[in-house]
Design an enzyme around this catalytic site. Sequence first.
Site, mmCIF file in Angstrom:
data_model
loop_
_atom_site.group_PDB
_atom_site.id
_atom_site.type_symbol
_atom_site.label_atom_id
_atom_site.label_comp_id
_atom_site.label_asym_id
_atom_site.label_seq_id
_atom_site.Cartn_x
_atom_site.Cartn_y
_atom_site.Cartn_z
ATOM 1 N N SER A 62 0.920 -1.222 -0.015
ATOM 2 C CA SER A 62 0.279 -0.326 -0.095
ATOM 3 C C SER A 62 1.028 1.053 0.578
ATOM 4 C CB SER A 62 -0.824 0.233 1.223
ATOM 5 O OG SER A 62 -1.528 1.052 0.985
ATOM 6 N N TYR A 104 -1.946 -0.254 10.780
ATOM 7 C CA TYR A 104 -1.177 -1.069 8.897
ATOM 8 C C TYR A 104 -0.205 -0.605 8.428
ATOM 9 C CZ TYR A 104 -3.200 -0.860 4.677
ATOM 10 O OH TYR A 104 -3.750 -1.533 3.202
HETATM 11 P P1 NAP Z 1 -11.324 -6.588 0.780
HETATM 12 O O1 NAP Z 1 -12.456 -6.134 -0.073
HETATM 13 O O2 NAP Z 1 -12.122 -6.241 2.623
HETATM 14 O O3 NAP Z 1 -11.176 -8.455 1.258
HETATM 15 C C1 NAP Z 1 -10.458 -8.600 1.161
HETATM 16 C C2 NAP Z 1 -10.524 -10.164 1.111
HETATM 17 O O4 NAP Z 1 -9.113 -10.780 1.662
HETATM 18 C C3 NAP Z 1 -11.598 -11.301 1.268
HETATM 19 O O5 NAP Z 1 -11.381 -12.203 -0.059
HETATM 20 C C4 NAP Z 1 -11.472 -11.682 2.153
HETATM 21 O O6 NAP Z 1 -12.293 -13.104 2.563
HETATM 22 C C5 NAP Z 1 -10.196 -12.391 2.447
HETATM 23 N N1 NAP Z 1 -9.317 -11.990 3.802
HETATM 24 C C6 NAP Z 1 -9.332 -11.123 4.671
HETATM 25 N N2 NAP Z 1 -8.450 -12.094 6.038
HETATM 26 C C7 NAP Z 1 -7.826 -13.374 5.438
HETATM 27 C C8 NAP Z 1 -7.451 -14.362 6.011
HETATM 28 N N3 NAP Z 1 -7.289 -14.304 7.625
HETATM 29 N N4 NAP Z 1 -7.623 -15.436 5.524
HETATM 30 C C9 NAP Z 1 -7.444 -15.650 4.163
HETATM 31 N N5 NAP Z 1 -8.195 -14.407 3.123
HETATM 32 C C10 NAP Z 1 -8.972 -13.605 4.216
HETATM 33 O O7 NAP Z 1 -9.331 -5.970 0.709
HETATM 34 P P2 NAP Z 1 -9.428 -5.610 -0.724
HETATM 35 O O8 NAP Z 1 -9.602 -3.513 -0.362
HETATM 36 O O9 NAP Z 1 -9.719 -5.638 -1.789
HETATM 37 O O10 NAP Z 1 -7.685 -5.488 -0.184
HETATM 38 C C11 NAP Z 1 -6.819 -6.674 -0.515
HETATM 39 C C12 NAP Z 1 -5.891 -6.077 -0.320
HETATM 40 O O11 NAP Z 1 -5.127 -4.652 -1.012
HETATM 41 C C13 NAP Z 1 -4.903 -6.104 0.803
HETATM 42 O O12 NAP Z 1 -3.766 -6.655 1.585
HETATM 43 C C14 NAP Z 1 -4.861 -4.451 1.944
HETATM 44 O O13 NAP Z 1 -4.128 -4.008 2.509
HETATM 45 C C15 NAP Z 1 -4.694 -4.123 -0.319
HETATM 46 N N6 NAP Z 1 -5.097 -2.249 -0.334
HETATM 47 C C16 NAP Z 1 -5.863 -2.102 0.114
HETATM 48 C C17 NAP Z 1 -6.351 -0.379 0.038
HETATM 49 C C18 NAP Z 1 -7.300 -0.526 -0.391
HETATM 50 O O14 NAP Z 1 -8.193 1.005 -0.635
HETATM 51 N N7 NAP Z 1 -8.892 -1.149 -0.405
HETATM 52 C C19 NAP Z 1 -5.368 0.131 -0.739
HETATM 53 C C20 NAP Z 1 -4.156 -0.171 -0.709
HETATM 54 C C21 NAP Z 1 -3.552 -1.739 -0.142
HETATM 55 P P3 NAP Z 1 -12.946 -13.234 2.728
HETATM 56 O O15 NAP Z 1 -14.322 -12.714 1.647
HETATM 57 O O16 NAP Z 1 -14.251 -14.637 3.177
HETATM 58 O O17 NAP Z 1 -13.777 -12.375 4.498
#
Ligand code: NAP
Length: 247
Positions: free
Chosen positions: A142, A156
Amino acid sequence: MEKVIVVTGGSRGIGASIAKHAGRAGYKVCVNYRNRADKAEEIVAAIEAEGGEAKAFQADVSREEDVARLFADVDSALGPVTALANNAGIMAVDFVEDMTAEILNHLWAINITGSFLCAREAIRRMARKHGGSGGVIVNLSSIAGKKGGRGQRVHYAASKGAINTMTIGLAAEVAGEGIRVNAVLPGLVDTDMHEPWGGKKRIDTIGPTIPLGRAGVPDDVGAAVIWLMSDEASFITGALLEIGGGS
Ligand code: NAP
């Protein structure tokens, strides 16, 4: 050679986009999820509807036994992994003055330990010295990992700083084994992750302040991840690619 990808946290958000782009790029796709089997099956169905092959696999990446089982199940169902998207992650909004060891360790376990454990299992299958043919790993970091967060959620941000360091170090460690390791660093992306902390309202407030005038969408990241895994990026390793609209 058959291309097999493990997308951790592939059931929703950025991971779901990576999984769909991977299906279009000819990968057999492991859609990993922790709780939301329904969402994972939706992504599998979407990939199959486009003529691809995918399967949903439950595993909590913070649990070593789950990670070992996940990769063994993928071996049997799809074949040995050739690409890993280390995407599963959680965010939390806490201030350092309120943090406990439990809050910190929970976040490290998913965002950092989970990424290392999945990388370990992938390397055991990809490395030439283990009989593999090389492979690619893309870690989800991130921009917070460089900037420290937005005056909150420093833990985070620190977990993503660790992922940046891991990416650079691991790229050097496994380059001779034919494995490339890169990271993408998204800025604000419109996903469920923001729901507990203002959700749409937060996205709509911060979006216009981003130089390119909007928050990201999952496909902004999913497309870049699959490109980094492609042969077009075959001379790129140890790179930290910001995807933040100029944030
Ligand atoms: P999200 O919409 O909250 O989705 C999270 C995903 O991770 C879901 O598929 C969830 O599974 C899975 N998950 C969570 N904990 C887990 C665990 N312990 N074991 C296996 N699966 C797990 O998240 P997102 O926004 O797409 O983020 C994805 C990645 O991008 C993360 O690493 C996040 O830090 C990074 N990121 C996001 C942003 C942003 O603004 N969204 C910005 C920078 C970086 P379930 O569906 O079963 O709950």
